[in-house]
Scaffold this active site. Structure first.
Site, PDB file in Angstrom:
ATOM      1  CD  GLU A 193      12.512 -29.750 -86.591  1.00 22.37           C
ATOM      2  OE1 GLU A 193      11.630 -30.513 -86.171  1.00 22.37           O
ATOM      3  OE2 GLU A 193      13.367 -30.101 -87.422  1.00 22.37           O
ATOM      4  CE  LYS A 199      19.185 -36.364 -88.012  1.00 20.76           C
ATOM      5  NZ  LYS A 199      18.329 -35.860 -86.948  1.00 20.76           N
ATOM      6  CE  LYS A 239      10.006 -30.026 -89.645  1.00 24.30           C
ATOM      7  NZ  LYS A 239      10.549 -31.191 -90.373  1.00 24.30           N
ATOM      8  CE  LYS A 264      15.342 -31.887 -89.293  1.00 27.11           C
ATOM      9  NZ  LYS A 264      14.445 -32.977 -88.835  1.00 27.11           N
ATOM     10  CB  SER A 268       3.193 -33.433 -88.241  1.00 25.99           C
ATOM     11  OG  SER A 268       4.233 -34.387 -88.224  1.00 25.99           O
ATOM     12  N   GLY A 269       4.668 -32.885 -85.324  1.00 22.65           N
ATOM     13  CA  GLY A 269       4.768 -33.068 -83.886  1.00 22.65           C
ATOM     14  C   GLY A 269       3.913 -34.167 -83.292  1.00 22.65           C
ATOM     15  N   GLY A 270       3.725 -35.260 -84.012  1.00 16.21           N
ATOM     16  CA  GLY A 270       2.947 -36.369 -83.474  1.00 16.21           C
ATOM     17  C   GLY A 270       1.452 -36.254 -83.675  1.00 16.21           C
TER      18      GLY A 270
END
EC number: 4.1.2.13
Length: 369
Positions: A195, A113, A237, A152, A279-281
């Site tokens: 992303e 990251k 992403k 990322k 996945s975003g929660g």
């Protein structure tokens, strides 16, 4: 007669050996049946995870948890790459083995990251810009030396139809920042994962999410082209197309699959090797089922796989509880969830992995990574 690239004043091309290395790495990251483990939570974010299991956020406990994840035998069957926080890239486990070596033992590619978090964009209603471009080239060189082969960079946008969000300014800032990051990474032999996350905050419908996602991705790929980014050596992403968390209208996993695929087909060039969804929660089970619905609509011109953090780790953490005697069981849970998502990349996941706990929502409002 001038070459076309000279006439167009196009960005300078990457050296052939660099372009080949980037394309090879990108293809490995989206190879059939595999996805990416996002384990790049910041020290502040991992504290929240540890607080939930009443575990102190020390460097030793963080190392023990990373060792649990990366030391899982057989993980490389389902996981192609792992995104690390900077601390982890240079960290060793209790036995003195570098975390990067644990990943190499499973043929998992280390990633890093590289963004430095979010700040408000001036003249907007708290819309966000991502920091970290200053000094990025120098950091990329060090990360590559340490074993990282991809990177990322996360940006976030919020949908609020009443306030006109996301604004054009926010979308432009997101796209251009991602493109500059991607170009810098490629110049330094790191495959950039781009992303642009549209948060699930709010009551918006799934149709609104589709419209906004299409607009954002269109702008992102325009900026990537303008900055000379090699698409064959990059990955996307994005969020899946879903309704806002507070939306009362019912949607199905088939709706998510159809609108997500339609949006990608309208915006993502086939030169890109793959899309690795966040996945975003979503709950662990939702993330697997929705990925399955997306792949059931194939074939697609790109690999469509996963880059999950919470949706791969939530049950693992709850099983581990910070105790050595729970490590073996926690690793079994990790393999179970990784295999479920592997099956989903083929459109062959039947559901049910992980039992009731896998259905628990992992949503966090205004999520900060």
């Amino acid at each position: 007669m001038a070459h076309c690239t000279e006439y167009m004043n196009a960005p300078k091309k990457l050296p052939a050996d660099v372009a080949e290395e980037l394309a090879t790495t990108a293809q490995k990251l989206v190879q059939a049946g595999k996805g990416i483990l996002a384990a790049d939570e910041s020290t502040q974010t991992i504290k929240k995870r540890f607080d939930n299991i009443k575990l102190e956020n020390t460097i030793e406990n963080r190392a023990s948890y990373r060792d649990l994840l990366f030391g899982t035998k057989g993980l490389g069957k389902f996981i192609s790459g792992a995104i690390l926080f900077e601390e982890t890239l240079f960290q060793k486990n209790e036995a003195g083995v570098p975390m990067v070596n644990l990943l190499h033992n499973e043929n998992i590619i280390p990633g890093i990251k590289v963004d430095k978090g979010l700040v408000n964009i001036p003249c907007t209603d708290e819309e966000k810009s991502t920091q970290g471009l200053d000094g990025l080239a120098e950091r990329c060189k060090e990360y590559y030396k340490a074993g990282a082969r991809f990177a990322k960079w996360r940006t976030v946008l919020v949908i609020d139809t009443a306030k006109g969000k996301p604004t054009d300014l926010s979308i432009h800032e997101t796209a251009w920042g991602l493109a500059r990051y991607a170009s810098i990474c490629q110049q330094n032999r790191l495959v950039p994962i781009v992303e642009p996350e549209i948060l699930a905050d709010g009551p918006h419908s799934i149709e609104v999410c589709a419209v906004v996602t299409q607009k954002v991705l269109s702008c992102v790929f325009k900026a990537l082209q303008e900055n000379g980014v090699l698409l064959e050596g990059a990955l996307l992403k994005p969020n899946m197309v879903t309704a806002g968390y507070e939306c009362t209208a019912k949607t199905t996993t088939q709706d998510v699959g159809f609108l997500t695929v339609r949006t990608l087909r309208r915006t993502v060039p086939p030169a890109l090797p793959g899309v690795v969804f966040l996945s975003g929660g979503q709950s662990e089970e939702e993330a697997s089922v929705n990925l399955n619905s997306i792949n059931a609509l194939g074939p697609h011109p790109w690999a469509l796989t996963f880059s999950y953090g919470r949706a791969l780790q939530a049950s693992v953490l709850n099983t581990w509880q910070g105790k050595k005697e729970n490590v073996a069981k926690a690793r079994e849970v990790l393999l179970q969830r990784a295999e479920a998502n592997s099956l989903a990349t083929y459109g062959k996941y039947k559901g049910g992995a992980g039992g009731e706990n896998a259905g628990a929502s992992l949503y966090e409002k205004k999520y900060v990574y």
